[in-house]
Design an enzyme around this catalytic site. Structure first.
Site, PDB file in Angstrom:
ATOM      1  N   HIS A 148       7.946   5.347  10.130  1.00  0.00           N
ATOM      2  CA  HIS A 148       7.084   5.641   9.074  1.00  0.00           C
ATOM      3  C   HIS A 148       6.305   6.781   9.373  1.00  0.00           C
ATOM      4  CE1 HIS A 148       5.019   3.918   5.550  1.00  0.00           C
ATOM      5  NE2 HIS A 148       4.700   2.780   6.176  1.00  0.00           N
TER       6      HIS A 148
ATOM      7  N   ARG B 112       0.783  -1.236  -0.017  1.00  0.00           N
ATOM      8  CA  ARG B 112      -0.068   0.007  -0.085  1.00  0.00           C
ATOM      9  C   ARG B 112       0.728   1.255   0.022  1.00  0.00           C
ATOM     10  NH1 ARG B 112      -2.782  -3.446   2.605  1.00  0.00           N
ATOM     11  NH2 ARG B 112      -1.040  -4.564   2.769  1.00  0.00           N
ATOM     12  N   THR B 113       1.978   1.143   0.630  1.00  0.00           N
ATOM     13  CA  THR B 113       2.682   2.341   0.842  1.00  0.00           C
ATOM     14  C   THR B 113       3.186   2.706  -0.741  1.00  0.00           C
ATOM     15  OG1 THR B 113       3.500   1.898   2.742  1.00  0.00           O
ATOM     16  CG2 THR B 113       4.569   3.769   1.907  1.00  0.00           C
TER      17      THR B 113
ATOM     18  N   LYS C 172      26.920  -4.204  -8.916  1.00  0.00           N
ATOM     19  CA  LYS C 172      28.372  -4.017  -9.179  1.00  0.00           C
ATOM     20  C   LYS C 172      29.131  -3.141  -8.061  1.00  0.00           C
ATOM     21  CE  LYS C 172      26.406  -2.750 -13.707  1.00  0.00           C
ATOM     22  NZ  LYS C 172      26.379  -1.425 -14.315  1.00  0.00           N
TER      23      LYS C 172
ATOM     24  N   ARG D 243      11.582   3.538   0.714  1.00  0.00           N
ATOM     25  CA  ARG D 243      11.586   2.613   1.689  1.00  0.00           C
ATOM     26  C   ARG D 243      12.890   1.622   1.829  1.00  0.00           C
ATOM     27  NH1 ARG D 243       6.651  -1.181   3.481  1.00  0.00           N
ATOM     28  NH2 ARG D 243       5.810   0.881   4.110  1.00  0.00           N
TER      29      ARG D 243
HETATM   30  N1   CP Z   1       1.378   0.148   6.171  1.00  0.00           N
HETATM   31  C1   CP Z   1       2.161  -0.301   5.333  1.00  0.00           C
HETATM   32  O1   CP Z   1       3.392   0.270   5.309  1.00  0.00           O
HETATM   33  O2   CP Z   1       1.629  -1.335   4.256  1.00  0.00           O
HETATM   34  P1   CP Z   1       2.683  -1.931   3.317  1.00  0.00           P
HETATM   35  O3   CP Z   1       3.836  -2.482   3.951  1.00  0.00           O
HETATM   36  O4   CP Z   1       2.185  -2.594   2.386  1.00  0.00           O
HETATM   37  O5   CP Z   1       3.301  -0.673   2.542  1.00  0.00           O
END
Ligand code: CP
Length: 337
Positions: A151, A68-69, A97, A118
């Site tokens: 997050h 989702r993120t 590399k 991420r």
């Molecule tokens: N809530 C959330 O971060 O979901 P994902 O890991 O699917 O991105």
């Protein structure tokens, strides 16, 4: 080109940690998200949003799994007209590399105007942001999850969801919010708890097995903020006294030894259908998702379950955030409906 067509330079705004937000920022983001959502009601409104940033490009660098993120950021970019590229598997980049992550990210900054990342490495976003700030092309970094650490954009969408859910119940101030699950390694809980300290008279309850209690660094941060909080293993009392329940899954991807999490009894920290009659009438049930067995799908039908809306709120909150980061938020005017 006339001066009005030039793109003004401004200080780079990175989104790295929940620590950087104050209450006026949270209020502004919630209001802006509400405004932007009103454009979703018509083709003209959506085309207007697409006209905000069609001259910009973004890189989605997601080297830790995400559904989702990733998708909500990708959709948010598309909504405001940004062309988004992606790397999800570093084995397809020159990191194989021997290129350092720092050099890879600096390379992205040569091609794009925004990096959304991420990574399993805590603090990497901060390092890269500091590095880019020293270069002639310091593009903004948005932290979309940094290991068990932070997050921040999830916390922003959680605040938006709470704010929206409590609109007819005097808002977030004064509410009791219960966080449940793996509170030791859950980055969403860490970031959201920090933001909740910005609201008056909030009461936080942390319900978890002893092995998954919040970390001492978060405990000290909360003590310093003056927010009222308790830690408990009594799940049933905690949820029945709460205005919002924030369920989370066990973060076993961070186990230090094989099967570490399996040795912990989490069975008493699961929300089941029979709990619904014990929680408050206006209680808001949330989960950052993905879920496992800690949240019974039978609860999805209850009007107090807000996690599917929470997920969609994430896309709109990220649209608003991107416009702020890219300096396009001041141009957004309420649509004529
Ligand atoms: N809530 C959330 O971060 O979901 P994902 O890991 O699917 O991105």
């Amino acid at each position: 080109m006339s001066p009005s067509n030039t793109i003004p330079k401004q200080k780079t705004m990175h989104i790295l940690s929940a620590d950087q937000f104050d209450r006026p920022f949270l209020d502004r983001l919630c209001d802006l998200t509400d405004t932007i959502r009103r454009f979703d009601k018509s083709k003209e409104g959506l085309l207007y949003l697409q006209s905000l940033l069609p001259h910009r490009r973004a890189m989605l660098y997601f080297t830790q799994p995400s559904t989702r993120t990733f998708l909500s950021f990708q959709s948010a970019c598309h909504i405001v007209g940004i062309n988004a590229s992606e790397i999800r598997d570093p084995s397809t980049s020159s990191e194989v590399k021997g290129e350092s992550i720092e050099d890879s990210l600096r390379t992205f900054s040569s091609y794009v105007d925004l990096i959304i990342m991420r990574s399993p490495v805590p603090g990497l976003c901060n390092r890269v942001a500091a590095l880019l700030d020293e270069t002639p092309r310091p593009v903004p970094i948005i932290n979309a999850g940094s290991g068990p650490d932070e997050h921040p954009t999830q916390a922003l969408l959680d605040i938006y969801t709470l704010n929206r859910s409590f609109k007819n119940h005097e808002g977030i101030p004064g509410k009791t919010i219960c966080m449940v699950g793996d509170l030791k390694r859950g980055r969403t809980v860490r970031s959201l708890s920090k933001l909740l300290t910005k609201y008056a008279n909030v009461n936080l309850i942390f319900a978890s097995p002893p092995e998954f209690k919040i970390g001492d660094d978060l405990r000290q941060t909360l003590k310093k903020s003056g927010v009222h909080f308790t830690e408990t293993t009594d799940f049933e009392s905690a949820i029945s006294n709460s205005d919002a329940i924030y369920m989370t899954r066990i973060q076993d991807e961070y186990d230090k030894s094989a099967g570490e999490s399996k040795g912990v009894d989490t069975s008493k920290f699961c929300l089941r259908e029979h709990h619904l009659k014990k929680i408050k009438q206006h209680c808001v049930i949330m989960h950052p998702l993905p879920r496992r067995d800690e949240l019974d799908p039978a609860i999805d039908r209850d009007p107090r379950a807000k996690y599917w809306r929470q997920e969609r709120n994430g896309m709109w909150t990220r649209v608003a955030l991107i416009t702020m980061v890219m300096g396009a938020d001041q141009n957004i005017l309420l649509p004529e409906l």
